[in-house]
Enzyme design. Structure first.
Site, mmCIF file in Angstrom:
data_model
loop_
_atom_site.group_PDB
_atom_site.id
_atom_site.type_symbol
_atom_site.label_atom_id
_atom_site.label_comp_id
_atom_site.label_asym_id
_atom_site.label_seq_id
_atom_site.Cartn_x
_atom_site.Cartn_y
_atom_site.Cartn_z
ATOM 1 N N TRP A 325 0.828 -1.515 -0.192
ATOM 2 C CA TRP A 325 0.051 0.102 0.004
ATOM 3 C C TRP A 325 1.023 1.285 0.563
ATOM 4 C CZ3 TRP A 325 0.073 4.098 3.719
ATOM 5 C CH2 TRP A 325 -1.284 4.715 3.042
ATOM 6 N N HIS A 326 1.794 1.318 1.120
ATOM 7 C CA HIS A 326 3.005 2.616 0.988
ATOM 8 C C HIS A 326 3.655 3.193 -0.390
ATOM 9 C CE1 HIS A 326 2.020 1.405 5.375
ATOM 10 N NE2 HIS A 326 2.772 2.648 5.437
ATOM 11 N N GLY A 327 3.781 1.895 -1.079
ATOM 12 C CA GLY A 327 4.596 2.530 -2.745
ATOM 13 C C GLY A 327 4.683 1.072 -3.776
#
Length: 488
Positions: A325-327
């Protein structure tokens, strides 16, 4: 529009004055003004992406209504699936297209076939990961019959685009925030005053702690091969402070700003670096995201009410998905998997729920030796994991850690910091960090660092604290840094 910008300094009072003194007679007009202000706030970055958030809101608004009208389970599943396809489709295209294309090509190369996928120059819309999850939780909760759909499009669109938390959270559930748009809001001085304190503390975290730590973090990570292991370790510690000050600072400003307008947002950070194990850390770090994955991924997979093997699988799923989700980088996936590994011993020993509601050394000034060791070891694990989060690639992260765990760790970092030529800046920052940690420790049972009991803390002491923080923000206001989580 950045919270720590001149534009926002003008924007916020203007929106506040019109909200309470011009549009206060009719809640529908207030909601419309919130919607307009939110679109101005978001469009200030790039007006072209307003159509994206508007379309996402429109889709989920109509799907929500249809879900409440349709009682046939199969058709309801198709409706919620349509919401998932639209939202995850947008997120997947803008955030992950190039990652999947390159990974697909790498897989072909591994098997001896060359492939050159077309890489697109895609601009990642700010906050897309946050408002996408917000709208998805809305349709899922309606499908689960935990929530009635919004019938007023203005209120729903204002909920999705609510400017204080739009671009970096907290990720609000419709069950918490949406009903507040239908309730008459009255100005409460005490609530607004506490909101201003939380905004001030958030700005201190961002401008003084995070942005000044970034000066050294950026240099150390960019030139890690030139520095000693001790310097690299300090760089990792400074990044831990940077990302905490940056992200929790944004959350504090968002929550405080919302309180100025009569809204209560979810608490997103609860002094996570005072956690006694990794399980407690994740109950205190980015709470709105970790609980989102718990409620919409972990529990539907069976949670911990399945076999031990499936429970372990579920733990790895939510941590890896959280990392992703973060990258779109293997570093984030590895960071998530590493936290799953840290969590696993607690799960197997059935100690993952040891610290669910209590705060370390509650009611005391000092922790016990045992608690100090627990906090220190937990912080050390998170610092090591942050190296993967901050590194540009897995190879860089492993190289960085290999230097830390080499004989170069015994080299003093003084000469390294001297070559950075920052004068006494590091010394000032060191004392500010000590003061910051001390305040956070003393306030760890509160909602934020400046939550003060006006009956116990004399007015002169309070105002001295405010002025000291404001002066620090002006003096230590160096190079303005974007909030780290804007990229997510």
């Amino acid at each position: 529009m950045l919270f720590n910008s001149i534009e926002f300094l003008i924007f916020l009072p203007l929106v506040f004055i019109l909200y309470w003194f011009v549009f206060n007679k009719d809640i529908r007009i207030q909601n419309l003004w919130v919607l307009v202000a939110s679109y101005i706030f978001y469009g200030w970055w790039d007006y072209r992406f307003l159509s994206l958030i508007a379309f996402s809101s429109l889709v989920d608004y109509f799907i929500g209504i249809q879900l409440s009208r349709n009682q046939k389970e199969e058709q309801r599943k198709w409706l919620v699936a349509a919401s998932m396809v639209v939202n995850i489709g947008f997120l997947g295209f803008f955030k992950y297209y190039n990652f999947f294309a390159e990974s697909f090509a790498d897989a072909f190369t591994f098997f001896g076939r060359s492939m050159d996928p077309e890489r697109l120059s895609i601009v990642l819309p700010v906050g897309i990961s946050f408002y996408t999850f917000q709208t998805m939780s809305y349709t899922i909760d309606i499908y689960r019959k935990k929530l009635a759909p919004a019938t007023d499009p203005v209120s729903f669109f204002a909920y999705v685009s609510f400017f204080p938390q739009l671009v970096a959270g907290p990720i609000e559930r419709a069950t918490n925030l949406l009903p507040q748009f239908f309730e008459k809001r009255t100005f409460e001085y005490g609530k607004a005053l506490d909101g201003m304190r939380q905004i001030l503390w958030g700005l201190f975290k961002k401008v003084v702690i995070a942005d000044n730590c970034a000066i050294y973090v950026n240099d150390i990570f960019s030139n890690y091969g030139d520095y000693s292991g001790s310097t690299l370790f300090l760089g990792a510690v400074l990044f831990a402070l940077q990302i905490y000050g940056d992200f929790s600072g944004y959350s504090d400003i968002a929550i405080g700003t919302a309180r100025l307008f009569g809204f209560d947002l979810r608490k997103n950070f609860a002094f996570p670096y005072f956690s006694r194990d990794i399980a407690e850390f994740w109950r205190r770090w980015h709470i709105s995201l970790s609980t989102w994955f718990r409620d919409y991924v972990y529990i539907p997979l069976g949670g911990s009410k399945v076999s031990k093997g499936k429970t372990i699988r579920n733990i790895f799923v939510i941590f890896i998905v959280s990392g992703f989700w973060h990258g779109a980088n293997w570093t984030f996936l590895f960071w998530g998997a590493l936290h799953a590994v840290f969590y696993l011993p607690l799960l197997l020993a059935k100690r993952n729920r040891t610290h669910t509601t209590d705060t370390v050394a509650a009611g005391k000034y000092l922790p016990t030796i045992k608690e100090l060791v627990q906090m220190g070891s937990t912080f050390l694990l998170t610092v090591l994991a942050w190296v993967f989060f901050r590194a540009d690639s897995l190879s860089m992260a492993f190289d960085y850690l290999s230097i830390i765990f080499s004989m170069r760790i015994f080299e003093l970092p003084i000469s390294d910091f001297w070559t950075m030529n920052t004068g006494n800046h590091l010394l000032y920052l060191f004392f500010l960090i000590i003061g910051f940690v001390l305040v956070e420790w003393l306030q760890r049972e509160k909602n934020h660092g400046l939550e003060l009991d006006t009956e116990k803390v004399p007015k002169p002491v309070r105002w001295v604290a405010y002025y000291v923080i404001i002066i620090c923000c002006f003096i230590m206001n160096g190079v303005q840094q974007e909030f780290i989580y804007f990229q997510f």
